[in-house]
Design a protein around this motif. Sequence first.
Motif, PDB file in Angstrom:
ATOM      1  N   LYS A  96      -4.599   7.948  -2.432  1.00 32.46           N
ATOM      2  CA  LYS A  96      -3.788   9.167  -2.522  1.00 32.46           C
ATOM      3  C   LYS A  96      -3.081   9.360  -1.200  1.00 32.46           C
ATOM      4  CE  LYS A  96      -4.334  12.330  -5.676  1.00 32.46           C
ATOM      5  NZ  LYS A  96      -3.346  12.759  -6.611  1.00 32.46           N
ATOM      6  N   GLU A  97      -1.787   9.654  -1.276  1.00 32.77           N
ATOM      7  CA  GLU A  97      -1.002   9.845  -0.067  1.00 32.77           C
ATOM      8  C   GLU A  97       0.221  10.693  -0.377  1.00 32.77           C
ATOM      9  OE1 GLU A  97       1.615   6.705   2.245  1.00 32.77           O
ATOM     10  OE2 GLU A  97      -0.501   6.353   2.614  1.00 32.77           O
ATOM     11  N   GLU A  98       0.371  11.777   0.322  1.00 28.30           N
ATOM     12  CA  GLU A  98       1.542  12.644   0.193  1.00 28.30           C
ATOM     13  C   GLU A  98       1.845  13.038  -1.250  1.00 28.30           C
ATOM     14  OE1 GLU A  98       4.900  11.140   2.373  1.00 28.30           O
ATOM     15  OE2 GLU A  98       3.636  10.566   4.071  1.00 28.30           O
ATOM     16  N   GLY A  99       0.807  13.441  -1.991  1.00 33.35           N
ATOM     17  CA  GLY A  99       0.996  13.928  -3.351  1.00 33.35           C
ATOM     18  C   GLY A  99       1.261  12.852  -4.384  1.00 33.35           C
ATOM     19  N   ARG A 100       0.948  11.626  -4.066  1.00 35.46           N
ATOM     20  CA  ARG A 100       1.141  10.562  -5.032  1.00 35.46           C
ATOM     21  C   ARG A 100       0.013   9.541  -4.931  1.00 35.46           C
ATOM     22  NH1 ARG A 100       6.640   8.324  -2.122  1.00 35.46           N
ATOM     23  NH2 ARG A 100       5.659   8.067  -0.127  1.00 35.46           N
ATOM     24  N   ARG A 101      -0.171   8.794  -6.007  1.00 38.01           N
ATOM     25  CA  ARG A 101      -1.131   7.697  -5.998  1.00 38.01           C
ATOM     26  C   ARG A 101      -0.346   6.442  -5.620  1.00 38.01           C
ATOM     27  NH1 ARG A 101      -4.214   7.693 -11.572  1.00 38.01           N
ATOM     28  NH2 ARG A 101      -2.090   7.301 -12.249  1.00 38.01           N
ATOM     29  N   LEU A 102      -0.878   5.696  -4.667  1.00 38.96           N
ATOM     30  CA  LEU A 102      -0.135   4.598  -4.066  1.00 38.96           C
ATOM     31  C   LEU A 102      -0.921   3.301  -4.122  1.00 38.96           C
ATOM     32  CD1 LEU A 102       2.311   3.657  -2.313  1.00 38.96           C
ATOM     33  CD2 LEU A 102       0.968   4.360  -0.330  1.00 38.96           C
ATOM     34  N   LEU A 103      -0.239   2.257  -4.498  1.00 40.59           N
ATOM     35  CA  LEU A 103      -0.783   0.911  -4.520  1.00 40.59           C
ATOM     36  C   LEU A 103       0.072   0.088  -3.565  1.00 40.59           C
ATOM     37  CD1 LEU A 103      -2.839  -0.939  -5.967  1.00 40.59           C
ATOM     38  CD2 LEU A 103      -1.088  -1.349  -7.693  1.00 40.59           C
ATOM     39  N   ALA A 104      -0.505  -0.346  -2.449  1.00 39.60           N
ATOM     40  CA  ALA A 104       0.207  -1.171  -1.467  1.00 39.60           C
ATOM     41  C   ALA A 104      -0.111  -2.629  -1.787  1.00 39.60           C
ATOM     42  CB  ALA A 104      -0.224  -0.807  -0.055  1.00 39.60           C
ATOM     43  N   ILE A 105       0.867  -3.345  -2.296  1.00 36.96           N
ATOM     44  CA  ILE A 105       0.675  -4.728  -2.721  1.00 36.96           C
ATOM     45  C   ILE A 105       0.763  -5.655  -1.512  1.00 36.96           C
ATOM     46  CG2 ILE A 105       1.563  -6.574  -4.210  1.00 36.96           C
ATOM     47  CD1 ILE A 105       0.506  -4.136  -5.758  1.00 36.96           C
ATOM     48  N   ASP A 106      -0.182  -6.556  -1.403  1.00 42.06           N
ATOM     49  CA  ASP A 106      -0.179  -7.542  -0.329  1.00 42.06           C
ATOM     50  C   ASP A 106       1.127  -8.333  -0.409  1.00 42.06           C
ATOM     51  OD1 ASP A 106      -0.537  -9.821   1.313  1.00 42.06           O
ATOM     52  OD2 ASP A 106      -2.672  -9.912   0.859  1.00 42.06           O
ATOM     53  N   PRO A 107       1.885  -8.418   0.684  1.00 36.16           N
ATOM     54  CA  PRO A 107       3.155  -9.166   0.654  1.00 36.16           C
ATOM     55  C   PRO A 107       3.014 -10.607   0.164  1.00 36.16           C
ATOM     56  CG  PRO A 107       3.020  -7.879   2.656  1.00 36.16           C
ATOM     57  CD  PRO A 107       1.674  -7.782   1.978  1.00 36.16           C
ATOM     58  N   LYS A 108       1.841 -11.198   0.316  1.00 36.38           N
ATOM     59  CA  LYS A 108       1.625 -12.564  -0.172  1.00 36.38           C
ATOM     60  C   LYS A 108       1.772 -12.647  -1.689  1.00 36.38           C
ATOM     61  CE  LYS A 108      -1.574 -13.564   3.548  1.00 36.38           C
ATOM     62  NZ  LYS A 108      -2.992 -13.666   3.884  1.00 36.38           N
ATOM     63  N   LEU A 109       1.559 -11.535  -2.377  1.00 34.01           N
ATOM     64  CA  LEU A 109       1.679 -11.494  -3.833  1.00 34.01           C
ATOM     65  C   LEU A 109       3.087 -11.142  -4.298  1.00 34.01           C
ATOM     66  CD1 LEU A 109      -1.624  -9.589  -4.717  1.00 34.01           C
ATOM     67  CD2 LEU A 109      -1.225 -12.070  -4.723  1.00 34.01           C
ATOM     68  N   ALA A 110       3.966 -10.797  -3.363  1.00 33.48           N
ATOM     69  CA  ALA A 110       5.300 -10.318  -3.734  1.00 33.48           C
ATOM     70  C   ALA A 110       6.393 -11.020  -2.923  1.00 33.48           C
ATOM     71  CB  ALA A 110       5.383  -8.806  -3.548  1.00 33.48           C
ATOM     72  N   ASN A 111       6.264 -12.333  -2.802  1.00 34.26           N
ATOM     73  CA  ASN A 111       7.283 -13.125  -2.113  1.00 34.26           C
ATOM     74  C   ASN A 111       7.540 -12.622  -0.693  1.00 34.26           C
ATOM     75  OD1 ASN A 111       8.972 -15.378  -2.228  1.00 34.26           O
ATOM     76  ND2 ASN A 111      10.761 -14.102  -2.605  1.00 34.26           N
ATOM     77  N   GLN A 112       6.468 -12.230  -0.014  1.00 30.73           N
ATOM     78  CA  GLN A 112       6.491 -11.744   1.372  1.00 30.73           C
ATOM     79  C   GLN A 112       7.214 -10.405   1.533  1.00 30.73           C
ATOM     80  OE1 GLN A 112       4.417 -13.153   3.475  1.00 30.73           O
ATOM     81  NE2 GLN A 112       3.997 -14.604   1.852  1.00 30.73           N
ATOM     82  N   VAL A 113       7.342  -9.663   0.440  1.00 39.46           N
ATOM     83  CA  VAL A 113       7.963  -8.339   0.493  1.00 39.46           C
ATOM     84  C   VAL A 113       6.868  -7.277   0.533  1.00 39.46           C
ATOM     85  CG1 VAL A 113       9.390  -6.673  -0.781  1.00 39.46           C
ATOM     86  CG2 VAL A 113      10.018  -9.101  -0.753  1.00 39.46           C
ATOM     87  N   PRO A 114       6.880  -6.383   1.515  1.00 43.15           N
ATOM     88  CA  PRO A 114       5.939  -5.257   1.505  1.00 43.15           C
ATOM     89  C   PRO A 114       6.308  -4.324   0.336  1.00 43.15           C
ATOM     90  CG  PRO A 114       6.868  -5.597   3.691  1.00 43.15           C
ATOM     91  CD  PRO A 114       7.675  -6.418   2.731  1.00 43.15           C
ATOM     92  N   LEU A 115       5.487  -4.335  -0.695  1.00 37.82           N
ATOM     93  CA  LEU A 115       5.789  -3.626  -1.935  1.00 37.82           C
ATOM     94  C   LEU A 115       4.825  -2.464  -2.118  1.00 37.82           C
ATOM     95  CD1 LEU A 115       7.403  -3.640  -4.613  1.00 37.82           C
ATOM     96  CD2 LEU A 115       5.746  -5.284  -5.486  1.00 37.82           C
ATOM     97  N   PHE A 116       5.376  -1.298  -2.396  1.00 39.74           N
ATOM     98  CA  PHE A 116       4.587  -0.084  -2.594  1.00 39.74           C
ATOM     99  C   PHE A 116       4.944   0.480  -3.966  1.00 39.74           C
ATOM    100  CE2 PHE A 116       5.482  -0.699   1.866  1.00 39.74           C
ATOM    101  CZ  PHE A 116       4.209  -0.665   2.422  1.00 39.74           C
ATOM    102  N   ILE A 117       3.932   0.599  -4.824  1.00 44.87           N
ATOM    103  CA  ILE A 117       4.118   1.139  -6.161  1.00 44.87           C
ATOM    104  C   ILE A 117       3.345   2.450  -6.249  1.00 44.87           C
ATOM    105  CG2 ILE A 117       3.814   0.734  -8.627  1.00 44.87           C
ATOM    106  CD1 ILE A 117       3.933  -2.290  -7.974  1.00 44.87           C
ATOM    107  N   PHE A 118       3.998   3.489  -6.744  1.00 44.77           N
ATOM    108  CA  PHE A 118       3.363   4.806  -6.755  1.00 44.77           C
ATOM    109  C   PHE A 118       3.702   5.567  -8.012  1.00 44.77           C
ATOM    110  CE2 PHE A 118       7.585   5.518  -5.195  1.00 44.77           C
ATOM    111  CZ  PHE A 118       7.943   6.756  -5.695  1.00 44.77           C
ATOM    112  N   ASP A 119       2.890   6.592  -8.275  1.00 42.87           N
ATOM    113  CA  ASP A 119       3.222   7.580  -9.285  1.00 42.87           C
ATOM    114  C   ASP A 119       2.936   8.949  -8.695  1.00 42.87           C
ATOM    115  OD1 ASP A 119       0.461   8.169  -9.622  1.00 42.87           O
ATOM    116  OD2 ASP A 119       0.281   6.892 -11.374  1.00 42.87           O
ATOM    117  N   ARG A 120       3.298   9.958  -9.403  1.00 44.71           N
ATOM    118  CA  ARG A 120       3.139  11.326  -8.880  1.00 44.71           C
ATOM    119  C   ARG A 120       2.057  12.083  -9.642  1.00 44.71           C
ATOM    120  NH1 ARG A 120       7.138  11.829  -5.213  1.00 44.71           N
ATOM    121  NH2 ARG A 120       9.001  10.598  -5.555  1.00 44.71           N
ATOM    122  N   LYS A 121       1.022  11.392 -10.095  1.00 43.98           N
ATOM    123  CA  LYS A 121      -0.062  12.030 -10.848  1.00 43.98           C
ATOM    124  C   LYS A 121      -1.124  12.568  -9.930  1.00 43.98           C
ATOM    125  CE  LYS A 121       0.621   9.453 -15.029  1.00 43.98           C
ATOM    126  NZ  LYS A 121       0.040   8.719 -16.086  1.00 43.98           N
TER     127      LYS A 121
END
Length: 121
Positions: A96-121
């Motif tokens: 939980k961070e700043e009113g949202r649920r956050l999944l920080a994906i390891d860049p190794k899994l996303a072609n070396q891109v720091p990927l953050f997926i979130f929802d507002r639940k």
Amino acid sequence: MLKRLETLEIATSDLADAASIYDKNFSFAVTKSSDGRSAVVKVGNAEIRLVSDDTVKSAIDAGGEGMIGLWLEAEDVEQVASKLKAAGMDPGAIRKEEGRRLLAIDPKLANQVPLFIFDRK
């Protein structure tokens, strides 16, 4: 499952120069933060956030200027995590961070891109 691109974060050592590129070359309106450490370029319902502060210095030193984060909004971040697990990947913990649920994906899994997926639940 994923709803939209929210933010593309770019590390820069020269905020004024980076902002002028979007203003002069592409005619985007650039809004600088009051502290002078970041600026936002609105592109439809998404934004490009230019960041030039101490938090990105190590990223710039390590790999140069460029993308440091891609933020995607999901309907349900738990469904995204489940789908990644089913595909044999470990998406990490949802936090939980700043009113949202956050999944920080390891860049190794996303072609070396720091990927953050979130929802507002």
